[in-house]
Design a protein around this motif. Structure first.
Motif, PDB file in Angstrom:
ATOM      1  N   ALA A 139      -9.823 -13.476   3.425  1.00  0.00           N
ATOM      2  CA  ALA A 139      -9.832 -12.077   3.104  1.00  0.00           C
ATOM      3  C   ALA A 139     -10.585 -11.887   1.798  1.00  0.00           C
ATOM      4  N   ASP A 155      -6.708  -9.437   6.893  1.00  0.00           N
ATOM      5  CA  ASP A 155      -5.187  -8.807   6.474  1.00  0.00           C
ATOM      6  C   ASP A 155      -4.518  -8.673   7.531  1.00  0.00           C
ATOM      7  N   TRP A 211       1.925 -10.246  -0.947  1.00  0.00           N
ATOM      8  CA  TRP A 211       0.509  -9.668  -0.473  1.00  0.00           C
ATOM      9  C   TRP A 211       0.202  -8.374  -0.927  1.00  0.00           C
ATOM     10  N   THR A 217      -3.456  -6.236  -1.829  1.00  0.00           N
ATOM     11  CA  THR A 217      -4.043  -5.249  -1.006  1.00  0.00           C
ATOM     12  C   THR A 217      -4.190  -3.931  -1.711  1.00  0.00           C
TER      13      THR A 217
END
Length: 384
Positions: free
Chosen positions: A238, A263, A287, A291
């Motif tokens: 990603a 993702d 995470w 993001t």
């Protein structure tokens, strides 16, 4: 025959656990290669955005990732010869990728636009050549681990089959001698039956316990190890696609779609970790921090502030893409190492006493045979 079968049951379980541990190590090794490969690509694409001479830290990280992947490929080929041909092809793909990255770097340092194409080609070839090979290797080794876990659970079949047959023969022998000699009980022969029965019951209980512990490890720390490794691999993929989206400058919709797919993989694997009892005591991997920054990068880029998006993606200060991703990288790497060690420890503990059990099973068979011989010889002496 019962002693040999009992010894084989424990030996089979012990061998299966040893092979499962070896194949598990190989699987972790292959996934480490995957991680290093996508990590190198993430470093290369992110450093490319800076332009000119890339940051020294990222260059060093890229070089270390490529070197580590090459070393692990050689180690993996030594530990599992069956993976040799695929690892050889993987090494060629990695060398080709590194060569294309050097061409991209050389052109980028001279501000030549063709450098971006070299970079995109290198990244695309990595995904079309190297990553499918790695996925096949992961699947093959995961299948080997599952097969050995099954063999460890089925090892008790040797003991149960031979034990029941031996008990039948001994009981029939006792009945035949009782009718033939008019003596109700033959103590040595009865002792042989008791030895076989005790060995059968205790041995089966031990092997069932081993099987349960193997299943617990398989669905617990082993599954958590795989989930953590897959989350790391998808995360680096990603991160690479995020940089490629910005490098494409307005035409990176396909790379953003690839980012979303990666993702989704990370989110799914973290969900699996959350439901796994083996990782219940671990801190959640951060995470979502990364993001959230990625969404800010996309907002800036989509609104026309490409320079701002690049600065946020390549910066190293608090709240930047690289900083938040580094937090996930460090946390997941530490968690992966801990879970991998726990997997090995649980498999070692499950099979620790199996060699001794095999020796005792063989000894019990010899002892029972001696008692049976003694019992029959007593009746023969009476006739003589």
């Amino acid at each position: 025959m019962f002693g040999l079968a009992a010894g084989q049951a424990f030996r089979s379980a012990d061998g299966a656990l040893e092979r499962a541990a070896a194949n598990s190590d190989q699987l972790v090794r292959i996934q480490a290669i995957q991680t290093n490969v996508v990590q190198a690509d993430a470093d290369a694409t992110n450093a490319f955005l800076v332009g000119g001479l890339e940051p020294a830290a990222q260059r060093a990280d890229y070089t270390a990732a490529i070197a580590s992947a090459s070393q692990l490929i050689a180690e993996a080929a030594q530990h599992q010869p069956a993976d040799g041909p695929a690892l050889g092809a993987l090494n060629e793909a990695l060398v080709s990728y590194a060569s294309e990255i050097e061409q991209a770097r050389a052109n980028n340092r001279q501000a030549l636009p063709i450098g971006a194409q070299y970079l995109k080609d290198a990244s695309a070839n990595l995904r079309s050549d190297a990553l499918p090979l790695l996925k096949n290797l992961v699947d093959a080794n995961d299948e080997r681990v599952a097969e050995e876990f099954d063999r460890a659970g089925q090892a008790s079949g040797w003991l149960v089959g031979a034990g029941l047959l031996s008990m039948l023969v001994l009981v029939l022998g006792l009945l035949w001698l009782a009718r033939r000699t008019r003596r109700y009980l033959n103590l040595p022969l009865a002792a042989a039956a008791v030895i076989v029965l005790v060995t059968l019951v205790v041995g089966a209980a031990v092997l069932v316990r081993v099987s349960n512990r193997v299943e617990e490890a398989q669905s617990g720390v082993y599954a958590a190890t795989l989930s953590t490794a897959q989350a790391r691999i998808a995360a680096f993929d990603a991160k690479s696609n995020e940089s490629l989206t910005l490098i494409a400058r307005g035409s990176g919709a396909a790379f953003e779609k690839a980012w979303q797919a990666s993702d989704a993989v990370v989110t799914a694997e973290l969900g699996e970790l959350g439901q796994n009892d083996a990782s219940s005591g671990l801190d959640p991997l951060p995470w979502s921090d990364y993001t959230a920054v990625h969404q800010q990068i996309r907002t800036l880029d989509d609104s026309g502030d490409w320079e701002g998006a690049v600065e946020l993606a390549t910066g190293t200060g608090s709240g930047t893409g690289n900083a938040t991703f580094a937090g996930f990288d460090a946390s997941s790497a530490e968690q992966l190492a801990g879970l991998s060690d726990q997997t090995g420890q649980q498999l070692d503990e499950a099979g620790r006493w199996l060699p001794l059990g095999g020796a005792l099973g063989l000894l019990a068979g010899l002892l029972a045979a001696g008692c049976a011989w003694w019992g029959v010889s007593q009746r023969l002496e009476e006739y003589r």
